[in-house]
Scaffold this motif. Structure first.
Motif, short mmCIF file in Angstrom:
data_model
loop_
_atom_site.label_atom_id
_atom_site.label_comp_id
_atom_site.label_asym_id
_atom_site.label_seq_id
_atom_site.Cartn_x
_atom_site.Cartn_y
_atom_site.Cartn_z
N GLU A 290 7.39 13.13 28.42
CA GLU A 290 5.64 12.52 28.72
C GLU A 290 5.12 13.26 27.03
OE1 GLU A 290 5.51 11.97 33.30
OE2 GLU A 290 5.40 13.69 32.72
N LYS A 291 5.11 14.21 27.07
CA LYS A 291 4.77 14.98 26.02
C LYS A 291 4.69 14.44 24.60
CE LYS A 291 3.34 19.75 26.54
NZ LYS A 291 3.87 21.74 26.23
N ALA A 292 5.70 14.27 24.29
CA ALA A 292 6.70 13.47 23.07
C ALA A 292 6.03 12.06 23.54
CB ALA A 292 8.50 13.82 23.21
N GLU A 293 5.57 11.12 24.12
CA GLU A 293 5.33 10.21 24.37
C GLU A 293 3.78 10.38 23.87
OE1 GLU A 293 6.94 8.20 27.57
OE2 GLU A 293 9.45 8.62 26.63
N GLY A 294 3.07 11.60 24.11
CA GLY A 294 1.61 11.24 23.68
C GLY A 294 0.76 11.26 24.90
N TYR A 295 1.68 11.70 26.19
CA TYR A 295 0.91 12.41 27.50
C TYR A 295 0.00 13.29 27.43
CZ TYR A 295 2.53 7.37 28.97
OH TYR A 295 3.04 6.37 29.54
#
Length: 98
Positions: A68-73
């Motif tokens: 999720e962090k990598a996807e920009g969340y």
């Protein structure tokens, strides 16, 4: 003090924030409501995705997975802007005072 412009999509609502203030707090100060509950990065009620720009979390490991962090969340209750941001926040709305 640097001020950053935050634009929320799809509403188009916007506000400014300094580099030290959590996005959720700045939105509320500008009369914008984002979903929230715990305000400490664990419940995920405020989860949003950054469309453009950069944000950082104030805690080492907020309630987001690595993916999720990598996807920009981000979790706006514990995130700060590192520049101008565009954020997907479909439930954002102007606070109506009666």
């Amino acid at each position: 003090m640097n001020l950053h412009t935050i634009v929320l999509h799809p509403s188009g609502l916007s506000f400014t924030v300094d580099s030290d203030t959590a996005l959720l707090i700045a939105a509320e100060s500008a009369g914008i409501e984002l979903p929230s509950s715990c305000r400490n990065g664990t419940c995920r009620t405020c989860i949003c995705r950054v469309k453009s720009g950069a944000a950082a979390h104030l805690i080492a490991w907020p309630g987001l997975s690595f993916d999720e962090k990598a996807e920009g969340y981000i979790l706006p209750c514990v995130a700060v802007a590192r520049g101008d941001l565009e954020i997907e926040a479909p439930l954002a709305r102007r606070i109506e005072f009666t």
